[in-house]
Design a protein around this motif. Structure first.
Motif, PDB file in Angstrom:
ATOM      1  N   ARG A   1       0.849  -1.190   0.000  1.00 57.83           N
ATOM      2  CA  ARG A   1       0.000   0.000   0.000  1.00 57.83           C
ATOM      3  C   ARG A   1       0.891   1.250   0.000  1.00 57.83           C
ATOM      4  NH1 ARG A   1      -2.991  -3.375  -1.096  1.00 57.83           N
ATOM      5  NH2 ARG A   1      -4.859  -4.067   0.028  1.00 57.83           N
ATOM      6  N   GLY A   2       0.471   2.219  -0.780  1.00 55.00           N
ATOM      7  CA  GLY A   2       1.276   3.426  -0.915  1.00 55.00           C
ATOM      8  C   GLY A   2       2.075   3.424  -2.213  1.00 55.00           C
ATOM      9  N   ARG A   3       2.195   2.248  -2.812  1.00 56.37           N
ATOM     10  CA  ARG A   3       2.874   2.150  -4.100  1.00 56.37           C
ATOM     11  C   ARG A   3       1.858   1.869  -5.216  1.00 56.37           C
ATOM     12  NH1 ARG A   3       8.065  -1.849  -3.073  1.00 56.37           N
ATOM     13  NH2 ARG A   3       8.708  -1.002  -1.046  1.00 56.37           N
ATOM     14  N   VAL A   4       2.240   2.238  -6.427  1.00 54.90           N
ATOM     15  CA  VAL A   4       1.511   1.749  -7.594  1.00 54.90           C
ATOM     16  C   VAL A   4       2.074   0.373  -7.918  1.00 54.90           C
ATOM     17  CG1 VAL A   4       1.049   2.137 -10.049  1.00 54.90           C
ATOM     18  CG2 VAL A   4       1.157   4.100  -8.462  1.00 54.90           C
TER      19      VAL A   4
ATOM     20  N   ASP B   1      -3.707   0.843  -7.746  1.00 57.64           N
ATOM     21  CA  ASP B   1      -3.294   2.159  -7.244  1.00 57.64           C
ATOM     22  C   ASP B   1      -2.729   2.078  -5.826  1.00 57.64           C
ATOM     23  OD1 ASP B   1      -5.420   2.195  -5.418  1.00 57.64           O
ATOM     24  OD2 ASP B   1      -6.685   3.439  -6.703  1.00 57.64           O
ATOM     25  N   ARG B   2      -2.344   3.226  -5.292  1.00 54.25           N
ATOM     26  CA  ARG B   2      -1.640   3.258  -4.005  1.00 54.25           C
ATOM     27  C   ARG B   2      -2.489   2.727  -2.853  1.00 54.25           C
ATOM     28  NH1 ARG B   2       3.043   5.911  -4.976  1.00 54.25           N
ATOM     29  NH2 ARG B   2       3.090   7.628  -6.473  1.00 54.25           N
TER      30      ARG B   2
ATOM     31  N   ASP C   1       8.325   3.072  -5.829  1.00 46.08           N
ATOM     32  CA  ASP C   1       7.184   3.919  -6.168  1.00 46.08           C
ATOM     33  C   ASP C   1       6.220   3.153  -7.086  1.00 46.08           C
ATOM     34  OD1 ASP C   1       5.818   6.398  -6.018  1.00 46.08           O
ATOM     35  OD2 ASP C   1       6.481   6.872  -8.055  1.00 46.08           O
TER      36      ASP C   1
ATOM     37  N   SER D   1      -1.879  10.987  -4.473  1.00 44.40           N
ATOM     38  CA  SER D   1      -1.530  10.665  -3.090  1.00 44.40           C
ATOM     39  C   SER D   1      -2.500   9.596  -2.626  1.00 44.40           C
ATOM     40  CB  SER D   1      -1.672  11.911  -2.216  1.00 44.40           C
ATOM     41  OG  SER D   1      -3.033  12.290  -2.184  1.00 44.40           O
ATOM     42  N   CYS D   2      -2.233   8.975  -1.524  1.00 46.12           N
ATOM     43  CA  CYS D   2      -3.178   7.997  -0.994  1.00 46.12           C
ATOM     44  C   CYS D   2      -4.534   8.651  -0.780  1.00 46.12           C
ATOM     45  CB  CYS D   2      -2.645   7.395   0.307  1.00 46.12           C
ATOM     46  SG  CYS D   2      -1.265   6.255   0.030  1.00 46.12           S
TER      47      CYS D   2
ATOM     48  N   ALA E   1      -6.155   9.119  -4.165  1.00 51.43           N
ATOM     49  CA  ALA E   1      -6.595   7.824  -4.682  1.00 51.43           C
ATOM     50  C   ALA E   1      -7.895   7.408  -4.009  1.00 51.43           C
ATOM     51  CB  ALA E   1      -5.509   6.768  -4.460  1.00 51.43           C
TER      52      ALA E   1
ATOM     53  N   THR F   1       0.858   7.574 -10.391  1.00 53.39           N
ATOM     54  CA  THR F   1       1.943   7.971  -9.474  1.00 53.39           C
ATOM     55  C   THR F   1       1.685   9.340  -8.858  1.00 53.39           C
ATOM     56  OG1 THR F   1       3.280   9.006 -11.208  1.00 53.39           O
ATOM     57  CG2 THR F   1       3.693   6.675 -10.774  1.00 53.39           C
TER      58      THR F   1
END
Lengths: 167, 167, 167, 167
Positions: free
Chosen positions: D29-32, D128-129, D64, D157-158, D161, D154
């Protein structure tokens, strides 16, 4: 290859690049000749026909297989100039002899294109050691098949070519 | 992307194709702009830069990402004409607006190319929604990376772009 | 083409695909034979060698130019299986006869690869109508040049091939 | 991108390569995340899907945008082995983490492929993130468009998203 065989008509050129004198097919008997007709402002010519002509020039010995480019200006006449072709030859680093097809006062189709009954660009004509047309196509051509056809023609002696052409 | 950020200079054009009126960057604020400089007689432009510009034009909504072609004639001036570019646009079926860069009486480099300090063709400039230059490259560009950069710029609101540009 | 000329060693195969009986070079005298050695787990084989072999198979009449694939498993032995090759042939829609090179109890290099002194994959061997090796290369091969070499070999009668090989 | 948005199901893997521990989407989580499903014995996977996954891995910062390969063995089960995949990863120099999808005793479709309702290979999923599926396609994918979609994700932001996913 074509079934009917006829002599390749002589080239009629307005001017030449990459050669210090005009080329006549009659002076190239004994060689295989690849005539590659193109236009600078034809996308398929630039993407396929011209690079393939350059590859042929680089692959075979020029005094065995001679590549001749023909700028067959049959459209966009107002956009064409010898200066444009000269810059194109420089930028694309073309090393084989290239002629500008002789313009025709009677219509848009220049003289050599008319004699060969080419229907557009790129057009490719294979001429055997005796001067007969052995292949004539419009559009992009496959490297493997074309290589095979040129390779086969190179193996014909003038005598053998005579027999084949007469068959 | 570049670290230093500066406003994209306004375009200076001799004439335009594929648009019924000249485009000004100042009139495109709020959009991402892709400025693709090329020459008809530059092999890498024709093989890479121009087709990529057309792909960008076809991939994104034009009123969100606007592609502008710039014929930056900095060499072969005697070979260039507006008629040649018109025929090229027709034959390559280009649909995005294209300008002829304003010739410069003082030298071979036309005005827009000079303002942007482009070093040749193809050159590509990405301009964000606020009008800042965010990428400026010479030569062929990778589709995946370029797509990512354009995609990232499309996500910036004008406010966000302002913050980024000020950073 | 190579300067030294030697007979092509006979193939030693563990099993065959796309043919209802094993092929022997001795049974193919009078034909040009293209022997294309590859591995499913070799990137250049899959990207270049195998598709080129398929193009040759599709371009020439098989009873004039016979393409034979050879899976020369000289590495990743634990990863190879006949089932894998069978699935590969199905998925890539290969239509020419393909042999699995006979494994060698004495080492990693299978028997046919060893006899031909192949140094890796993809390797390509051209064999003339009399059974002589006329070309033997490692790595990707240019279509135009290869086409020319095959085309030239097809023009040799058995008698002519004999003269060339003896020269 | 898809209109309906759902959480990406967790991966079920038999084993992993290029990572010293199994990857869980919940840990990313937080990454693509780009999930690229392929098979070694699928021609389009090898020609398009796998090289594109490698390009994505090389273009973006892995912490990322994380690329995960999934060998989704849904056909040719008898031809597949972990040793084959290991050799493939070595020969194609793949550097991103790759899982073997968990086989399913109940049928030919392995578990992760079943959860994602993938219809074949190559399949590509963008996550997504926050862990939502934002794109899911079968077959070859255009680099420019895919780059734009990843680039756009990218920039989220969370929090952003979350808003998009809830829309």
């Amino acid at each position: 290859m074509t079934n009917t065989v006829s002599y390749a008509p002589e080239l009629l050129a307005h001017s030449w690049f990459n050669t210090d004198r005009p080329l006549l097919l009659s002076g190239l008997r004994g060689r295989v000749v690849v005539l590659s007709a193109f236009q600078v402002l034809c996308a398929t010519s630039v993407a396929c026909g011209v690079p393939q002509a350059q590859r042929i020039h680089e692959t075979f010995a020029p005094n065995d297989v001679t590549v001749i480019g023909l700028h067959a200006t049959f459209e966009h006449h107002d956009a064409f100039s010898a200066a444009m072709l000269k810059a194109f030859i420089h930028e694309y680093r073309l090393k084989f002899p290239i002629a500008i097809d002789e313009p025709n006062d009677a219509g848009p189709i220049p003289h050599t294109m008319d004699r060969y009954k080419m229907r557009g660009t790129p057009s490719l004509v294979l001429i055997d050691r005796l001067g007969f047309v052995r292949k004539h196509t419009l559009g992009a051509v496959d490297d493997l098949r074309l290589g095979a056809e040129i390779g086969a023609l190179t193996q014909e002696s003038c005598a053998a070519a005579a027999r084949t052409s007469a068959a």
